[in-house]
Design an enzyme around this catalytic site. Structure first.
Site, mmCIF file in Angstrom:
data_model
loop_
_atom_site.group_PDB
_atom_site.id
_atom_site.type_symbol
_atom_site.label_atom_id
_atom_site.label_comp_id
_atom_site.label_asym_id
_atom_site.label_seq_id
_atom_site.Cartn_x
_atom_site.Cartn_y
_atom_site.Cartn_z
ATOM 1 N N ASN A 153 91.352 111.666 -100.844
ATOM 2 C CA ASN A 153 90.180 111.426 -101.696
ATOM 3 C C ASN A 153 90.336 110.063 -102.376
ATOM 4 O O ASN A 153 91.305 109.832 -103.102
ATOM 5 C CB ASN A 153 90.085 112.562 -102.732
ATOM 6 N N HIS A 205 89.059 107.535 -106.846
ATOM 7 C CA HIS A 205 89.678 106.783 -107.949
ATOM 8 C C HIS A 205 89.841 105.302 -107.637
ATOM 9 O O HIS A 205 89.999 104.500 -108.552
ATOM 10 C CB HIS A 205 90.996 107.427 -108.355
ATOM 11 N N HIS A 224 83.365 111.633 -103.132
ATOM 12 C CA HIS A 224 82.426 112.432 -103.923
ATOM 13 C C HIS A 224 81.330 111.501 -104.428
ATOM 14 O O HIS A 224 81.585 110.640 -105.268
ATOM 15 C CB HIS A 224 83.185 113.076 -105.101
ATOM 16 N N ARG A 238 78.676 111.283 -106.691
ATOM 17 C CA ARG A 238 78.162 112.032 -107.843
ATOM 18 C C ARG A 238 76.728 111.630 -108.145
ATOM 19 O O ARG A 238 76.311 110.517 -107.860
ATOM 20 C CB ARG A 238 79.040 111.762 -109.075
ATOM 21 N N ARG A 288 79.289 107.663 -110.753
ATOM 22 C CA ARG A 288 80.296 107.093 -111.638
ATOM 23 C C ARG A 288 81.475 106.464 -110.881
ATOM 24 O O ARG A 288 82.170 105.629 -111.423
ATOM 25 C CB ARG A 288 80.769 108.110 -112.678
ATOM 26 N N GLU A 342 81.773 115.089 -100.608
ATOM 27 C CA GLU A 342 81.596 116.070 -101.683
ATOM 28 C C GLU A 342 80.318 115.728 -102.431
ATOM 29 O O GLU A 342 80.084 114.553 -102.745
ATOM 30 C CB GLU A 342 82.768 116.016 -102.658
ATOM 31 N N THR A 385 84.629 130.457 -114.225
ATOM 32 C CA THR A 385 85.574 130.265 -115.338
ATOM 33 C C THR A 385 86.680 129.254 -115.021
ATOM 34 O O THR A 385 87.072 128.466 -115.858
ATOM 35 C CB THR A 385 86.244 131.601 -115.737
ATOM 36 N N GLU A 433 86.728 125.649 -99.675
ATOM 37 C CA GLU A 433 87.882 124.923 -100.204
ATOM 38 C C GLU A 433 88.293 125.640 -101.482
ATOM 39 O O GLU A 433 87.516 125.732 -102.434
ATOM 40 C CB GLU A 433 87.522 123.462 -100.494
ATOM 41 N N HIS A 457 92.770 120.149 -105.351
ATOM 42 C CA HIS A 457 92.625 119.807 -106.777
ATOM 43 C C HIS A 457 93.967 119.939 -107.493
ATOM 44 O O HIS A 457 94.557 121.021 -107.533
ATOM 45 C CB HIS A 457 91.582 120.642 -107.519
HETATM 46 N N1 PXP Z 1 88.788 118.850 -103.662
HETATM 47 C C1 PXP Z 1 87.657 118.759 -104.390
HETATM 48 C C2 PXP Z 1 86.503 119.622 -104.008
HETATM 49 C C3 PXP Z 1 87.563 117.858 -105.464
HETATM 50 O O1 PXP Z 1 86.423 117.776 -106.151
HETATM 51 C C4 PXP Z 1 88.678 117.037 -105.758
HETATM 52 C C5 PXP Z 1 88.673 116.016 -106.826
HETATM 53 O O2 PXP Z 1 87.801 115.977 -107.684
HETATM 54 C C6 PXP Z 1 89.822 117.160 -104.983
HETATM 55 C C7 PXP Z 1 89.856 118.086 -103.940
HETATM 56 C C8 PXP Z 1 91.026 116.321 -105.219
HETATM 57 O O3 PXP Z 1 91.601 116.597 -106.445
HETATM 58 P P1 PXP Z 1 92.729 115.666 -107.011
HETATM 59 O O4 PXP Z 1 92.107 114.314 -107.231
HETATM 60 O O5 PXP Z 1 93.160 116.340 -108.255
HETATM 61 O O6 PXP Z 1 93.807 115.588 -105.968
#
Ligand code: PXP
Length: 240
Positions: free
Chosen positions: A10, A13, A46, A48, A52, A73, A104, A154, A189
């Site tokens: 991903n 960042h 992603h 958004r 952002r 995403e 939650t 996922e 995540h």
């Molecule tokens: N999977 C999904 C659906 C996400 O939204 C994210 C990040 O927002 C990730 C994986 C990756 O998470 P991380 O950046 O914490 O590795």
């Protein structure tokens, strides 16, 4: 032996860092190419609603490059469905962006939003896009995902990554259930070198999507090294 497991990197960042100065550096496409050269099996972005980090132009350039499967995403909105149908990524992962859509632990509340999600999934499926839903490891959410036509779920590993007791067992049980109901299982995540092993070892999990930690480690070791190390740890856990 378990089947193979893929790593989706991903790169959101990278866009966050680029946007901090409003210029063009670092370029998410250049980083995507480096991640794939280092062994990433796919690129996750992603887009958004507030743009952002990743922007429309990033998504278009990464898709046009066509150097790796793209996992887009996105929120379950009309605007995003239209963009996805135009871009035709390999997969779409529907994620919650508004508090009301969240369970939650932070996954998508599929049970509560079947009526909104089902037509979007059908539209994406008709465009030839595999649809994944980002959900908590909750049996009701897994079953509802299969019932409304998703091909993949996922599993949200955020609570596990935060050390919540019993969460690995919930993830393992949800992963087993995906097999029973005919869904492919992904996870992601908050995964790091330290916590990825037990998740990669779950035999039903076919793909991990990892971002923040890999980009953070890249500051110290470089991205090719962080991608290679994550893959090494995933495969070691898988083949144990
Ligand atoms: N999977 C999904 C659906 C996400 O939204 C994210 C990040 O927002 C990730 C994986 C990756 O998470 P991380 O950046 O914490 O590795």
């Amino acid at each position: 032996m378990s089947e193979a497991i893929r790593l989706g990197v991903n790169i959101d960042h990278v866009a966050t860092l680029r946007n901090a100065r409003g210029g063009v550096h670092p370029d998410p496409l250049t980083v995507a190419k480096a991640a794939v050269a280092a062994g990433a099996d796919g690129i996750t972005i992603h887009l958004r609603e507030d743009r952002r980090h990743i922007r429309d132009d990033d998504a278009e350039r990464i898709r046009a490059w066509n150097g790796a499967p793209v996992n887009l995403e996105m929120a379950a909105t009309e605007e995003m469905a239209e963009i996805a149908c135009r871009l035709k990524p390999h997969a779409v992962c529907i994620v919650p962006e508004r508090r009301a859509e969240v369970t939650t632990e932070g996954g998508l509340d599929v049970v509560g939003h079947r009526a909104t999600l089902a037509p979007i999934i059908a539209r994406l499926n008709a465009a030839g896009i595999r649809v994944s839903l980002f959900i908590d490891p909750d049996p009701a959410q897994v079953r509802a995902s299969a019932e409304i036509g998703a091909a993949v779920v996922e599993l949200h590993t955020g609570a596990y990554a935060n050390g919540k007791p019993g969460e690995l067992e919930h993830l393992a049980a949800a992963a087993r259930l995906t097999e029973e109901v005919g869904l492919e299982c992904h996870a992601g995540h908050g995964l790091t070198y330290a916590n990825v092993g037990p998740i990669a070892a779950l035999p039903q999990v076919r793909e991990l999507n990892i971002g923040h930690y890999l980009i953070g480690e890249a500051l110290l070791t470089g991205l090719p090294a962080s991608v290679r190390e994550m893959r090494r740890l995933m495969l070691a856990a898988r083949n144990k």
